[in-house]
Scaffold this motif. Structure first.
Motif, PDB file in Angstrom:
ATOM      1  N   SER B  42       0.835  -1.211   0.000  1.00 22.78           N
ATOM      2  CA  SER B  42       0.000   0.000   0.000  1.00 22.78           C
ATOM      3  C   SER B  42       0.864   1.253   0.000  1.00 22.78           C
ATOM      4  CB  SER B  42      -0.924   0.029   1.223  1.00 22.78           C
ATOM      5  OG  SER B  42      -1.853  -1.026   1.126  1.00 22.78           O
ATOM      6  N   GLN B  86      -7.259   0.578  -0.777  1.00 22.43           N
ATOM      7  CA  GLN B  86      -7.501  -0.606   0.062  1.00 22.43           C
ATOM      8  C   GLN B  86      -8.615  -0.296   1.063  1.00 22.43           C
ATOM      9  OE1 GLN B  86      -4.025  -2.094   2.163  1.00 22.43           O
ATOM     10  NE2 GLN B  86      -5.155  -3.824   3.011  1.00 22.43           N
ATOM     11  N   ASP B 171      -5.560  -1.735  -5.022  1.00 18.69           N
ATOM     12  CA  ASP B 171      -4.963  -2.193  -3.771  1.00 18.69           C
ATOM     13  C   ASP B 171      -5.952  -3.089  -3.037  1.00 18.69           C
ATOM     14  OD1 ASP B 171      -3.432  -2.608  -1.553  1.00 18.69           O
ATOM     15  OD2 ASP B 171      -3.228  -0.487  -1.002  1.00 18.69           O
ATOM     16  N   GLU B 172      -5.740  -4.375  -3.153  1.00 24.25           N
ATOM     17  CA  GLU B 172      -6.593  -5.377  -2.490  1.00 24.25           C
ATOM     18  C   GLU B 172      -8.074  -5.134  -2.743  1.00 24.25           C
ATOM     19  OE1 GLU B 172      -5.753  -6.699   1.408  1.00 24.25           O
ATOM     20  OE2 GLU B 172      -3.608  -6.280   1.231  1.00 24.25           O
TER      21      GLU B 172
HETATM   22 MG   LIG Z   1      -1.963  -2.760   2.065  1.00 19.21          MG
END
Ligand SMILES: [Mg+2]
Ligand SMILES: Nc1ncnc2c1ncn2[C@@H]1O[C@H](COP(=O)(O)OP(=O)(O)OP(=O)(O)O)[C@@H](O)[C@H]1O
Lengths: 427, 253
Positions: B42, B86, B171-172
């Protein structure tokens, strides 16, 4: 410059009690108490003394402006339903909706309701500013809504203050009487006649909402940056009545709004909402006082402040629940955002609860714009200044969303956006 | 080259998180980035997007041969970088639609284009809403406020579709999605794949990569890319875990 009550006492003598003998009592009270100073708890964070350190003019000046063109800038959809008050004097009443009475009164006019309610709610003994206003007022403007009248369109009241090269002291005295089962929305605009006239306006508003009456006031303060306003509002409510006020402070250099309501009839409700956006070196103080005198009443206060530059915001919310006032619900919330490193805020709840079956919550927060939110907006391509302005407007929406009239709501969003686009928010 | 990162070092609060990271992404490519919690994935995403609380002490990031590190976050977004967060941020008081209109028009303005009028904006929204199954009420609600975890992630992809970026960093985006939502999101991403758009997909799970098939897979470990390979690397990681990389990493040092 020395500040003493004397100049007011002298002026008072010249005026000859246009509102009757109550004015004599008032000037005595004022003489005794003097101009409130910062040693008094109520004025601890707000020094109003400099606003009095002026060589005041008390005369009515020649008009060098046109009230009509000033009004064009306001969201006053038609010039109907509009009342213009210039330097405290009723100057124009354009055709108002039926059931609304707007009159300027003094000791020579006879008016039953006036005699019954005038100066019955403002507390001359404990409030020397209300005493000063009562002593200095030349007339009282009464706005009466007849029983059972449901007024659809908002009543616009425009307060214009003006000064020439000398600072003006302007007393404004208002009395709102909402008779049984009536319902009204009032837009109260407070503006300056010019960009640079220096004024000290003292407004005392008394309001009485009778049984089942509904009175809503949207009070927009938009004076120039040399104007001082000391507004003291006293409301008394009867059973099942509803009073709501939005105090939106967008201008002035020193603004203090004292707002007191006495919920004195079961089932009555009060909503106090405020939004203030002081910048530069402006000072805004909202002092509220809600008194629950009888059972089963509700009060709700939502105040939001955005304080920029070297400005100072003050909120003091006093809630008193008297011993008999069981089943009271009283809520209060004040949130502030500081923009810039020299902005300041003081926020203080004051609860005095003498009944036991009471629901009462309060909360105050002061912080900066959420940096996560700011980054989120910027990461979507919105530039920093605009992103900050959007977040501030969003923050203000807690209050703005509660305004009733869509045209006014739109006007406020525009005014706030304009203000924020001029300010440097990226500090 | 779409993105070139060389010897990137970045600190947060004085602590070095990225320690000499290098990565090159060509137009049209999809790169997956995997790695244990706290390894700096991240951080990398945030540094590319321009988050200001990270301090870059060494190295460079070029985006279409332009030095990104000199640009404000909004300028990067205007040039076509998009980060699907995220943890998407809730913004009470601004509706999704208002927010997107601001974003779309800010980007258009930066490109010297006229703002999009309401009619065309609505059309665009309707088209993109279908892509990730967003309904109208969601666009009227405040940005992410009270959205479920999965709704927030879908909303990120919806925004991505609206803004039509060149480099998409996810991000995820898969974490917190149910099986159907995962498929919807992956289909949305796949529909956006094109020869002039690239993707950096940060994920912990090989499963996402069954849907969004990457050209390359990298392992980020302690602030560096320690292993790169093709999609088979993800399968290998799934099987052997990161201990395998860690021991590998110690050996190679
Ligand atoms: Mg992360
Ligand atoms: N604001 C901060 N202050 C201090 N340390 C931070 C801050 N933000 C991140 N870190 C630290 O930086 C390191 C890398 O964090 P990062 O979020 O990049 O990891 P990640 O690889 O994305 O992990 P995950 O898989 O859990 O999402 C972590 O050790 C984290 O604690």
């Amino acid at each position: 410059m020395e500040v003493s009550p004397e100049i007011f006492v002298e002026q008072f003598k010249k005026a000859g009690n246009p509102l009757g003998k109550i004015q004599q009592e008032a000037i005595e009270s004022f003489k005794k108490a003097g101009i409130p100073h910062v040693k008094l708890e109520e004025f601890r964070h707000t020094n109003i003394v400099p606003a009095f350190a002026k060589n005041f003019s008390f005369e009515q000046k020649e008009h060098t402006y046109s009230a009509e063109s000033l009004i064009k800038k306001l969201p006053v959809s038609s010039i109907e339903n509009t009342v213009i008050i210039e330097n405290g004097e009723l100057s124009k009443v354009l055709p108002t909706a039926s059931g609304i009475e707007v009159v300027s009164l003094n000791k020579n006019t006879s008016h039953q309701q006036f005699e019954k309610h005038f100066s019955k709610y403002a507390d001359l003994k404990s409030d020397s500013l209300a005493a000063l206003n009562t002593a200095m007022a030349k007339s009282c403007i009464l706005v009466g809504i007849a029983a059972n009248q449901q007024v659809e369109k908002p009543l616009n009241i425009v307060l214009i203050s003006s000064a020439t090269d000398q600072a003006s002291f302007i007393p404004v005295r208002l009395l709102f009487l909402a008779d049984k089962n009536s319902s009204t929305l009032v837009h109260l605009f407070q503006i300056s006649a010019s960009e640079n006239g220096e004024t000290l306006t003292s407004i005392v508003t008394e309001a009485f909402t009778d049984e089942n009456a509904r009175l809503e006031v949207e009070y927009i303060q938009q004076e120039n940056n040399k104007s001082n306003t000391l507004s003291n509002t006293y409301v008394e409510s009867a059973a099942n009545s509803f009073f709501k006020i939005h105090t939106i402070t967008l201008g002035g250099v020193l603004v203090r709004n004292k707002l007191r309501i006495r919920l004195n009839g079961q089932g009555s409700e009060a909503y106090f909402n405020g939004l203030y956006l002081p910048d530069d070196r402006m000072h805004v103080d909202n002092y509220t006082n809600v008194i629950h005198a009888v059972p089963n009443c509700t009060s709700n206060q939502t105040y939001r402040g955005v304080i920029s530059d070297e400005a100072h915001g003050v909120f003091c919310g006093r809630i008193v629940v008297e011993q008999d006032a069981q089943k009271t619900q009283a809520y209060q919330s004040n949130k502030n955002i500081l923009v810039g490193n020299h902005a300041m805020v003081n926020s203080k709840p004051q609860l005095e609860i003498y009944a036991d079956d009471v629901k009462c919550t309060h909360g105050a927060t002061t912080g900066r714009l959420d940096s996560n939110a700011l980054f989120y907006l910027r990461a979507r391509g919105i530039n920093e200044q605009r992103a900050r302005a959007l977040l501030i407007t969003a923050f203000a929406s807690d209050v703005l969303q509660q305004t009733t009239d869509p045209a006014l709501h739109q006007f406020l969003i525009e005014q706030i956006t304009l203000k924020l686009s001029v300010n440097n928010l990226c500090k | 080259m779409m993105l070139e990162i060389r010897n990137l070092h970045a600190l947060i609060e004085g602590r070095e998180i990225l320690k000499g990271l290098g990565l090159t992404v060509k137009p049209g490519e999809v790169h997956a980035i995997m790695g244990p919690n706290g390894s700096g994935k991240s951080t990398l995403a945030s540094v590319i997007a321009g988050r200001e609380n990270y301090e870059v002490t060494e190295g460079e990031i070029l985006f279409n041969n332009e030095n990104l590190l000199e640009l404000a976050p909004e300028e990067r977004a205007q040039k076509g970088i998009f980060l699907a967060f995220q943890y998407p941020v809730e913004i009470p008081g601004i509706s999704n639609a208002t927010f997107l209109k601001e974003a779309v028009n800010s980007i258009r303005k930066a490109k010297g284009e006229k703002p999009m009028d309401s009619k065309h904006f609505l059309q665009l929204m309707q088209e993109k809403m279908k892509l990730v199954n967003i309904d109208k009420t969601m666009t009227q609600r405040s940005v992410n406020e009270g959205f479920s975890g999965g709704e927030k992630k879908r909303n990120e992809i919806f925004q991505m579709a609206m803004l039509d970026p060149r480099l998409c960093i996810l991000d995820e985006t898969d974490s917190g999605l149910d099986i159907d939502a995962l498929r919807i999101v992956a289909n949305g991403v796949n529909a956006m794949r094109s020869k002039d758009r690239s993707f950096l997909v940060v994920t912990h799970y090989q499963r996402l990569l069954d849907y969004i098939v990457p050209d390359f897979v990298h392992v980020l470990y302690e602030g560096k890319i320690v292993k790169s390979g093709t999609k088979e690397l993800a399968l290998e990681l799934e099987e052997k875990g990161y201990d395998w990389i860690k021991s590998h990493e110690t050996v190679s040092q």
